[in-house]
Enzyme design. Structure first.
Site, mmCIF file in Angstrom:
data_model
loop_
_atom_site.group_PDB
_atom_site.id
_atom_site.type_symbol
_atom_site.label_atom_id
_atom_site.label_comp_id
_atom_site.label_asym_id
_atom_site.label_seq_id
_atom_site.Cartn_x
_atom_site.Cartn_y
_atom_site.Cartn_z
ATOM 1 C CB THR A 114 23.649 9.664 -39.259
ATOM 2 O OG1 THR A 114 24.094 10.452 -38.153
ATOM 3 C CG2 THR A 114 24.324 8.293 -39.169
ATOM 4 C CG PHE A 137 21.586 4.956 -40.814
ATOM 5 C CD1 PHE A 137 21.805 4.263 -39.632
ATOM 6 C CD2 PHE A 137 21.208 6.289 -40.742
ATOM 7 C CE1 PHE A 137 21.663 4.889 -38.403
ATOM 8 C CE2 PHE A 137 21.053 6.921 -39.521
ATOM 9 C CZ PHE A 137 21.285 6.212 -38.347
#
Length: 360
Positions: free
Chosen positions: A236, A238
Site C-alpha cells: 500500500t 501512503f
C-alpha cells in the site's frame, strides 16, 4: 523492517501556468526546509503517545515540540505505522475518520496527516484522493508498506467457532478469496485496529478481526492465521500531507511531483496532450489515471487553493512524474498543458522513497 529497495510492481509503474508554481519552485530550492529520511532506518520504535482525538478533537499543545501526525484509526492501524515510519519521533494523533485527520492539518492542530492512496491489489483509492482535492494540503512525502493481514480472535476462541469477520473495507477486499474459503460473513468497520477494539469491547466470541500482528500484540489477541491477503505481494502506498509544501528528501531519492488536471472537454484529446508534453521532454510518468465518474456519482469537486473556492469537473487526470517544480523542463511541460482550457493543481513535490517497509 526494510523489505526491498525496488519500486512498486507494474500496477504503480503503469500509472495560463498556475501562480503557485513559483511558490513551490522557491520552496524546492530552500534547503533549510529539507528533512532527512535517514531517521527511518535509525529508529523503528513501536511506542506512541495517544491523544484523545477519536471524536475528531485533536490536542493543540504538546510539551515535547515533536511533530504531530494525524491518521485515521486507533493505535495498531497500518496508517499509524506509516506515520512512525515516515517520522519516527512524531506524536501520532488517532482520528475517527480520515477527514478529521486532514482537517487537523489545515487548522494547525497537527503537522501532518497520513493518507492511504493506493494498493497493488485494489488500485487507486479514489475516495481518498477526493478528500485530498477538497482540502488545502500538500503531499510532502510518500512511502510504501508491505501489508500482512492476520486473523485475530479473543484468546480461547478457535477458528471453527467463528461466524463472521470485521475489518476495514479495503482489508476485507484484499482478503476476499481467503474469507470466502473460510465461509465467514464480512462486516465493514472504520479501520483494522478499530475492529480489534470493537471485538474486545463487545466480547465477540463468534467474530474475528483482520488486522496486523502489532495490533494483536497491542491488544492481547490470538493470531489464528497469518497472511490472509489474496495476493502475496500486497503493498500500500501512503502519502504524508502537510499544510506547508515542504520537500522532505535525501539526495539518493529521486524527486516526484503529483498534480491533477481537470477539464470539461474531450478526455482523450487532453490525455494525448499530457502524454506529448511530458514524453517530448523525456520526463518519466509514474502515474496517469483518469477519474471520469458516472452521472450517479456526480462531478469531481476540487478546491482552488489560490481563489479559496470550490470548482466542479466531470473528469480529472491524476498525474505523477519524476522531477521537481524547480526543473525548467517540468515548467515548460505544464505551461504547454496550460494552453488548453484546463485547471491544474499541483498536489505536491516530494521525495519518492523506493523502499518498501514492513512490520515484521
Amino acid at each position: 523492517m526494510l523489505l526491498s529497495s525496488s519500486s512498486l510492481p507494474s500496477k504503480q509503474d503503469s500509472w495560463p501556468v498556475l501562480p503557485h508554481l513559483n511558490r513551490l519552485t522557491s520552496i524546492a530550492r530552500r534547503n533549510k526546509l529539507q528533512v532527512s529520511l535517514a531517521q527511518i532506518k535509525k529508529q523503528q520504535t513501536q511506542h506512541v503517545l495517544i491523544l484523545n482525538s477519536l471524536s475528531g478533537e485533536v490536542s493543540t499543545t504538546t510539551s515535547t515540540g515533536k511533530l504531530r501526525v494525524a491518521y485515521q484509526g486507533v493505535p495498531g492501524a497500518y496508517s499509524e505505522f506509516a506515520a512512525k515510519t515516515a517520522w519516527p519521533d512524531c506524536i501520532t494523533v488517532p482520528c475517527r475518520v480520515l477527514t478529521d485527520a486532514i482537517t487537523a492539518v489545515e487548522t494547525g492542530r497537527a503537522d501532518g496527516a497520513v493518507l492511504p492512496a493506493e494498493s497493488t491489489k485494489e488500485g487507486t483509492a479514489l475516495q481518498n484522493y477526493g478528500l485530498l482535492l477538497r482540502h488545502d494540503v500538500s503531499i510532502v512525502q510518500e512511502l510504501n508498506l508491505f501489508v500482512h493481514y492476520c486473523l485475530l480472535a479473543i484468546p480461547g476462541v478457535k477458528k471453527g467457532e467463528l461466524k463472521r469477520v470485521i475489518s476495514h473495507p479495503m482489508a476485507l477486499a484484499q482478503c476476499n478469496r481467503t474469507l470466502a474459503r473460510l465461509g465467514l460473513d464480512c462486516e465493514s468497520v472504520e479501520d483494522t485496529a478499530g475492529a480489534v477494539k470493537l471485538l474486545l469491547s463487545h466480547k465477540m466470541l463468534d467474530t474475528a478481526a483482520i488486522a496486523s500482528s502489532r495490533a494483536a500484540s497491542l491488544y492481547g489477541l490470538n493470531i489464528l492465521a497469518h497472511g490472509l491477503q489474496d495476493e502475496s505481494w500486497n503493498v500500500t502506498r501512503f502519502l504524508i500531507l502537510s499544510r506547508v509544501p515542504r520537500i522532505m528528501w535525501e539526495n539518493r531519492f529521486r524527486i516526484k511531483t503529483s498534480m491533477v488536471v481537470a477539464h470539461h472537454n474531450e478526455t482523450l484529446t487532453l490525455l494525448l496532450k499530457v502524454l506529448s508534453a511530458f514524453s517530448s521532454r523525456n520526463i518519466n510518468l509514474t502515474k496517469l489515471e483518469v477519474n471520469n465518474p458516472s452521472k450517479d456519482d456526480g462531478l469531481v469537486m476540487m478546491l482552488d487553493v489560490q481563489g479559496g473556492f470550490y470548482k466542479e469537473f466531470p473528469c480529472v487526470l491524476y498525474v505523477d512524474f519524476e522531477g521537481s517544480m524547480a526543473d525548467q523542463k517540468v515548467k515548460d511541460a505544464i505551461a504547454e498543458i496550460s494552453k488548453s482550457p484546463v485547471f491544474i493543481r499541483i498536489l505536491g513535490c516530494y521525495a519518492a522513497d523506493p523502499n518498501i517497509y514492513g512490520l515484521q
